[in-house]
Design an enzyme around this catalytic site. Structure first.
Site, PDB file in Angstrom:
ATOM      1  CE  LYS A 155      -9.328   1.906   1.487  1.00 57.30           C
ATOM      2  NZ  LYS A 155      -8.039   1.596   0.850  1.00 57.30           N
ATOM      3  CG  ASP A 193     -11.740   4.255  16.775  1.00 57.65           C
ATOM      4  OD1 ASP A 193     -11.507   4.615  15.611  1.00 57.65           O
ATOM      5  OD2 ASP A 193     -12.838   3.788  17.129  1.00 57.65           O
ATOM      6  CB  CYS A 222      -1.568  -1.448  11.533  1.00 55.01           C
ATOM      7  SG  CYS A 222      -1.087  -3.175  11.555  1.00 55.01           S
ATOM      8  N   PRO A 223       0.233  -1.864   8.694  1.00 56.95           N
ATOM      9  CG  PRO A 223       1.492  -3.308   7.332  1.00 56.95           C
ATOM     10  CD  PRO A 223       0.139  -2.655   7.453  1.00 56.95           C
ATOM     11  N   GLY A 224       2.134   0.107   8.329  1.00 53.79           N
ATOM     12  CA  GLY A 224       3.004   1.258   8.190  1.00 53.79           C
ATOM     13  C   GLY A 224       3.394   1.633   6.775  1.00 53.79           C
ATOM     14  N   GLY A 225       2.662   1.160   5.781  1.00 51.21           N
ATOM     15  CA  GLY A 225       3.000   1.473   4.392  1.00 51.21           C
ATOM     16  C   GLY A 225       2.969   2.956   4.082  1.00 51.21           C
ATOM     17  CB  SER A 239      -0.933   0.015   1.214  1.00 50.86           C
ATOM     18  OG  SER A 239      -0.199   0.205   2.414  1.00 50.86           O
ATOM     19  CG  ASP A 285      -5.173   3.058   2.335  1.00 44.70           C
ATOM     20  OD1 ASP A 285      -6.137   3.317   1.603  1.00 44.70           O
ATOM     21  OD2 ASP A 285      -4.438   2.060   2.155  1.00 44.70           O
ATOM     22  CG  ASP A 331      -3.944   0.399  12.970  1.00 48.35           C
ATOM     23  OD1 ASP A 331      -4.421  -0.541  13.645  1.00 48.35           O
ATOM     24  OD2 ASP A 331      -4.162   0.519  11.741  1.00 48.35           O
TER      25      ASP A 331
END
Length: 362
Positions: free
Chosen positions: A312, A265, A226-229, A193, A283, A245
């Site tokens: 989305k 949150d 998460c995970p940090g892209g 991502s 994202d 996250d």
């Protein structure tokens, strides 16, 4: 030539068609769109001669959300002789040259649609490019001009014996072959991502703007990190990031000393007081209207100056949903007399989503 071809993501032909209809109508350039599902392109036919050229001049592809490229095209050349495909193409350009100065052309791209079915055509297109360039240069075309000026020639094959012949204006087109910015995945990035945010930054900003607005003087917040892209892209540009996250972040990001993990949150998190946040990125997988409202909340509260986020999209009425979300966000800012700029694009590395950038002006 009164037709425009718009390249788009496969499966988003209806959205690209609806958008070009709206944009052309706003410019007073009327016509109709033909969209065949999963072809990865749309044909827009203007009612008046010359309107396709005017549309290409007046409508930068950067202002279109779902279109990757906008090309003025001829009628489809069919049943091309495998022994001589070049002559009909050159003859078509000779006709175009009667109304357009092709001495201002810079290069020719031999392209195909971005579909799995058409990928085999790309090998042929690459091989065909060199002899076609040679033939066009013999006509006195393909001159060296300033990078952002002149005309880009396009030959778009839909089969190896059928193609459209056309052109775009370099001042308003996408500068990438097939309208695609191809990026290499960084080996140390936490997830793929990351390419979405990298493409967004490279698409929405000039190099000078990128350096001025992403640096070690800036603070950012990544909601749903998460995970940090996405955090990875900010950190590598020097930005200090609050990564929000409940999930785990890639350990390599902590080694930079430029992130603070906030296991909270994303919809409830508020930035630390007395910290001036320049960037909010997001994202999260959530309803697009809810994300748009969250972005508006941050911008209106002055919690951030700029935001890059993904919406989305649902399976149905995607174009309408995009219009609704962008209108809602714009109305929220306008109601509080906030001057702002907004741009949105379905990027190559996006999937069932679009990427939006909003900046509140000082």
């Amino acid at each position: 030539m009164n037709k425009i071809m718009l390249y788009c993501r496969q499966g988003f032909e209806k959205e690209a068609a609806a958008e070009i209809m709206d944009k052309a109508t706003e410019l007073g350039l009327l016509g109709f769109a033909r969209a065949q599902e999963n072809t990865a392109y749309v044909i827009f036919e203007c009612y008046q001669a010359g309107d396709a050229d005017e549309l290409a001049r007046r409508l930068p592809v950067s202002e279109l959300i779902f279109a990757r490229q906008l090309v003025v095209i001829s009628d489809l050349l069919q049943e091309l002789d495998p022994q001589d495909r070049i002559s009909p193409i050159v003859e078509t350009y000779q006709k175009i040259a009667k109304t357009l100065n092709l001495a201002q052309s810079v290069d020719v791209w031999v392209e195909s649609a971005d579909t799995n079915e058409a990928k085999s055509l790309l090998t042929f297109c690459r091989k065909f490019t060199v002899p076609l360039r040679q033939a066009l240069r013999k006509q006195g075309w393909l001159k060296a001009l300033a990078p952002k000026k002149g005309i880009q020639l396009h030959v778009v094959f839909v089969k190896n014996n059928a193609c459209y012949v056309g052109y775009s204006y370099r001042a308003s087109h996408n500068p990438h072959f097939m309208g695609i910015m191809r990026l290499q995945f960084p080996k140390d990035a936490p997830s793929r991502s990351t390419l979405k945010l990298e493409e967004a930054i490279l698409s929405f900003f000039t190099r000078a703007e990128e350096k001025a607005r992403f640096n070690d003087n800036q603070i950012g917040v990544d909601l749903g990190a998460c995970p940090g892209g996405w955090t990875y892209q900010l950190v590598k540009r020097g930005v200090f990031v609050y990564a929000v996250d409940h999930g785990k972040m890639a350990s390599s990001l902590f080694d930079t000393g430029r992130i603070e993990h906030c296991p909270e949150d994303g919809f409830k998190f508020q930035p630390p007081k007395r910290k001036k946040v320049q960037w909010l990125v997001c994202d999260m997988v959530e309803k697009p209207s809810r994300i748009a409202k969250l972005m508006g909340k941050w911008l209106l509260n002055g919690w951030t100056q700029e935001a890059i986020f993904n919406l989305k999209l649902p399976m149905k009425k995607r174009y309408q949903e995009v219009q609704s979300c962008l209108q809602m966000l714009g109305d929220m800012l306008s109601a509080e007399n906030k001057a702002f700029e907004m741009q949105a694009k379905q990027l190559y590395h996006d999937r069932e989503e679009i990427t939006v950038h909003v900046r509140v002006k000082a």
